[in-house]
Write an enzyme that holds these catalytic residues in place. Structure first.
Site, PDB file in Angstrom:
ATOM      1  N   LYS A  52       0.564  -0.953  -0.018  1.00  0.00           N
ATOM      2  CA  LYS A  52       0.160   0.012  -0.427  1.00  0.00           C
ATOM      3  C   LYS A  52       0.795   1.372  -0.018  1.00  0.00           C
ATOM      4  O   LYS A  52       2.355   1.565   0.566  1.00  0.00           O
ATOM      5  CB  LYS A  52      -0.922  -0.056   1.168  1.00  0.00           C
ATOM      6  CG  LYS A  52      -0.090   0.389   2.305  1.00  0.00           C
ATOM      7  CD  LYS A  52       0.056   1.510   3.182  1.00  0.00           C
ATOM      8  CE  LYS A  52       0.257   1.494   4.753  1.00  0.00           C
ATOM      9  NZ  LYS A  52       1.483   2.647   4.370  1.00  0.00           N
ATOM     10  N   SER A  87       1.946  -6.211   7.133  1.00  0.00           N
ATOM     11  CA  SER A  87       0.259  -5.827   7.242  1.00  0.00           C
ATOM     12  C   SER A  87       0.211  -7.011   6.250  1.00  0.00           C
ATOM     13  O   SER A  87      -1.270  -7.178   6.585  1.00  0.00           O
ATOM     14  CB  SER A  87      -0.365  -4.949   7.411  1.00  0.00           C
ATOM     15  OG  SER A  87       0.974  -4.156   8.505  1.00  0.00           O
ATOM     16  N   SER A  88       0.459  -6.771   5.173  1.00  0.00           N
ATOM     17  CA  SER A  88      -0.716  -7.571   4.363  1.00  0.00           C
ATOM     18  C   SER A  88      -0.056  -8.507   4.004  1.00  0.00           C
ATOM     19  O   SER A  88      -1.209  -9.402   3.625  1.00  0.00           O
ATOM     20  CB  SER A  88       0.007  -7.229   2.742  1.00  0.00           C
ATOM     21  OG  SER A  88      -0.670  -7.002   1.683  1.00  0.00           O
ATOM     22  N   LEU A 106       5.388   0.789   3.711  1.00  0.00           N
ATOM     23  CA  LEU A 106       4.672  -0.408   1.719  1.00  0.00           C
ATOM     24  C   LEU A 106       3.342  -1.031   2.792  1.00  0.00           C
ATOM     25  O   LEU A 106       2.726  -1.573   1.928  1.00  0.00           O
ATOM     26  CB  LEU A 106       5.108  -0.555   1.416  1.00  0.00           C
ATOM     27  CG  LEU A 106       6.347   0.368   0.205  1.00  0.00           C
ATOM     28  CD1 LEU A 106       7.180   0.023  -0.786  1.00  0.00           C
ATOM     29  CD2 LEU A 106       5.574   1.310  -0.121  1.00  0.00           C
ATOM     30  N   GLY A 107       3.448  -1.225   3.968  1.00  0.00           N
ATOM     31  CA  GLY A 107       2.517  -2.240   4.226  1.00  0.00           C
ATOM     32  C   GLY A 107       2.956  -3.576   4.178  1.00  0.00           C
ATOM     33  O   GLY A 107       1.536  -4.487   4.139  1.00  0.00           O
ATOM     34  N   GLY A 108       4.033  -3.873   4.095  1.00  0.00           N
ATOM     35  CA  GLY A 108       4.499  -5.216   3.738  1.00  0.00           C
ATOM     36  C   GLY A 108       3.776  -6.666   4.581  1.00  0.00           C
ATOM     37  O   GLY A 108       2.926  -7.486   4.628  1.00  0.00           O
ATOM     38  N   PRO A 141       9.249  -4.367   0.368  1.00  0.00           N
ATOM     39  CA  PRO A 141      10.792  -4.318   0.950  1.00  0.00           C
ATOM     40  C   PRO A 141      10.374  -3.970   2.126  1.00  0.00           C
ATOM     41  O   PRO A 141       9.207  -3.750   2.748  1.00  0.00           O
ATOM     42  CB  PRO A 141      11.163  -2.630   0.350  1.00  0.00           C
ATOM     43  CG  PRO A 141      10.584  -2.489  -0.706  1.00  0.00           C
ATOM     44  CD  PRO A 141      10.249  -3.457  -1.227  1.00  0.00           C
ATOM     45  N   LEU A 142      10.925  -4.666   3.249  1.00  0.00           N
ATOM     46  CA  LEU A 142      10.926  -4.559   4.486  1.00  0.00           C
ATOM     47  C   LEU A 142      10.624  -3.174   5.511  1.00  0.00           C
ATOM     48  O   LEU A 142      11.635  -2.395   4.603  1.00  0.00           O
ATOM     49  CB  LEU A 142      11.488  -5.779   5.335  1.00  0.00           C
ATOM     50  CG  LEU A 142      11.969  -6.818   4.845  1.00  0.00           C
ATOM     51  CD1 LEU A 142      12.377  -8.170   5.493  1.00  0.00           C
ATOM     52  CD2 LEU A 142      10.498  -8.169   4.137  1.00  0.00           C
ATOM     53  N   ASP A 160      -2.939  -1.648  10.442  1.00  0.00           N
ATOM     54  CA  ASP A 160      -2.362  -0.969   8.772  1.00  0.00           C
ATOM     55  C   ASP A 160      -3.574  -2.352   8.410  1.00  0.00           C
ATOM     56  O   ASP A 160      -4.024  -2.921   6.849  1.00  0.00           O
ATOM     57  CB  ASP A 160      -1.704  -1.020   7.627  1.00  0.00           C
ATOM     58  CG  ASP A 160      -0.642   0.546   8.276  1.00  0.00           C
ATOM     59  OD1 ASP A 160      -1.047   1.350   8.442  1.00  0.00           O
ATOM     60  OD2 ASP A 160       0.216   0.378   7.777  1.00  0.00           O
TER      61      ASP A 160
END
Ligand code: C5P
Length: 303
Positions: free
Chosen positions: A9, A99-100, A95-97, A90-91, A132
């Site tokens: 995101k 959480s996604s 970008l919410g990685g 990327p960690l 998020d």
């Protein structure tokens, strides 16, 4: 075995309104999912376990394991699950990685265990996992208020390309640290977000001058080298520069895809391996229980 995509995101602006008695902050933001994905392969297993393509993550506590446990409690089952997590987002980048990945885990477990959680159960479990995570259950475009979990869907902004630059700087406990760094001068009333919402609703367009981010001051104080990222983006021709989440990801909003690709290529030349650079587009909300396979259109290959 089946595979779910977990999109990244962007925050199209992020205003912090103030600190709450419970220690969290009230915020106003516009969330947008974009077509940069992690993928999660689900297989039945006797226990709960997670393998990760990114070295160093397998075996470490992570939000996917927390989500697996939360899903098992919701499902009242003793069944297990094995998740193979392929990281492309990327960690700790804003970008919410993670959480996604957690949101996709809650959704995937329903299929794996042939159970259905209610929307309320999913939302509550997601909000417990992180502020998020509720948005990333369905994604698309939405206003986020409260601590990020109070959501109102918006139409996707159309015909936009985002040049996303995630520098490889590490701030320990980034989110908690940067929320802790916020002072009274960083708090605003949410007016820019409100104006952006009105514009989006009326025209499906974005005003880049409204992409303010409350973390800008504390982020640049913690990581002064980020000034060079913003400067490099402008030199490469970026039309504007904004920050996603608590950073350190910076992005620009472009209307012309060729221009976006040119900017990204110039930045790759300048920044080399010091940043992950992607050109992404808005990605629509997840259909309920949408299952994807590796070659489904819309799932980007590793770049
Ligand atoms: O909700 P999440 O686990 O992502 O939050 C991590 C930390 O960030 C919280 O413990 C809190 O310190 C801070 N936070 C906050 N206000 C929010 C979201 C997060 O203060 N709206």
């Amino acid at each position: 075995m089946f595979t779910l995509a977990a999109p990244a995101k962007l925050n199209l602006g992020l205003e912090i309104l103030g600190k709450r008695p419970d220690g969290y902050h009230d915020l106003a933001t516009i969330f947008l999912t974009v077509d940069l994905f992690d993928t999660l392969d689900f297989t039945p297993a006797p226990n709960l376990n997670v393998d990760c393509s990114r070295p160093g993550l397998t075996g470490r506590p992570n939000l996917v394991q927390d989500a697996l446990r939360a899903a098992r409690t919701l499902a009242s089952t003793n069944e297990g699950a094995h998740i193979n997590l392929h990281k492309r987002i990327p960690l700790a980048a804003g970008l919410g990685g993670a959480s996604s990945d957690a949101a996709a885990t809650l959704i995937g477990c329903q299929k794996l265990w042939e159970t259905r959680f209610t929307a309320e159960q999913l939302h509550e479990a997601a909000a417990r996992l992180g502020s998020d995570v509720p948005f990333l259950l369905s994604g698309g475009c939405a206003v986020g208020r409260g601590r990020g979990e109070r959501l109102e869907p918006l139409r996707l902004p159309m015909d936009y390309w985002f040049v996303v630059v995630s520098p490889d700087i590490i701030i320990r406990n980034k989110t908690t640290t940067l929320f802790g760094d916020l002072g009274a001068t960083d708090f605003t009333q949410g007016d820019c977000i409100l104006q952006q919402i009105q514009l989006l609703v009326a025209t499906s367009m974005l005003d880049p001058t409204l992409l303010v981010n409350a973390f800008t001051r504390p982020l640049y104080r913690r990581a002064p080298s980020l000034v060079a990222i913003s400067a490099a983006m402008q030199t490469a021709g970026a039309s504007n520069v904004a920050i996603s989440g608590a950073g350190p990801t910076h992005y620009s909003v472009e209307r012309d895809p060729e221009r976006a690709v040119d900017i990204a290529n110039r930045l790759r030349d300048v920044l080399g391996s010091n940043a992950q650079i992607e050109v992404v587009r808005p990605f629509p909300p997840r259909c309920p229980n949408q299952i994807v396979t590796g070659d489904t259109p819309g799932v980007s290959a590793p770049r």
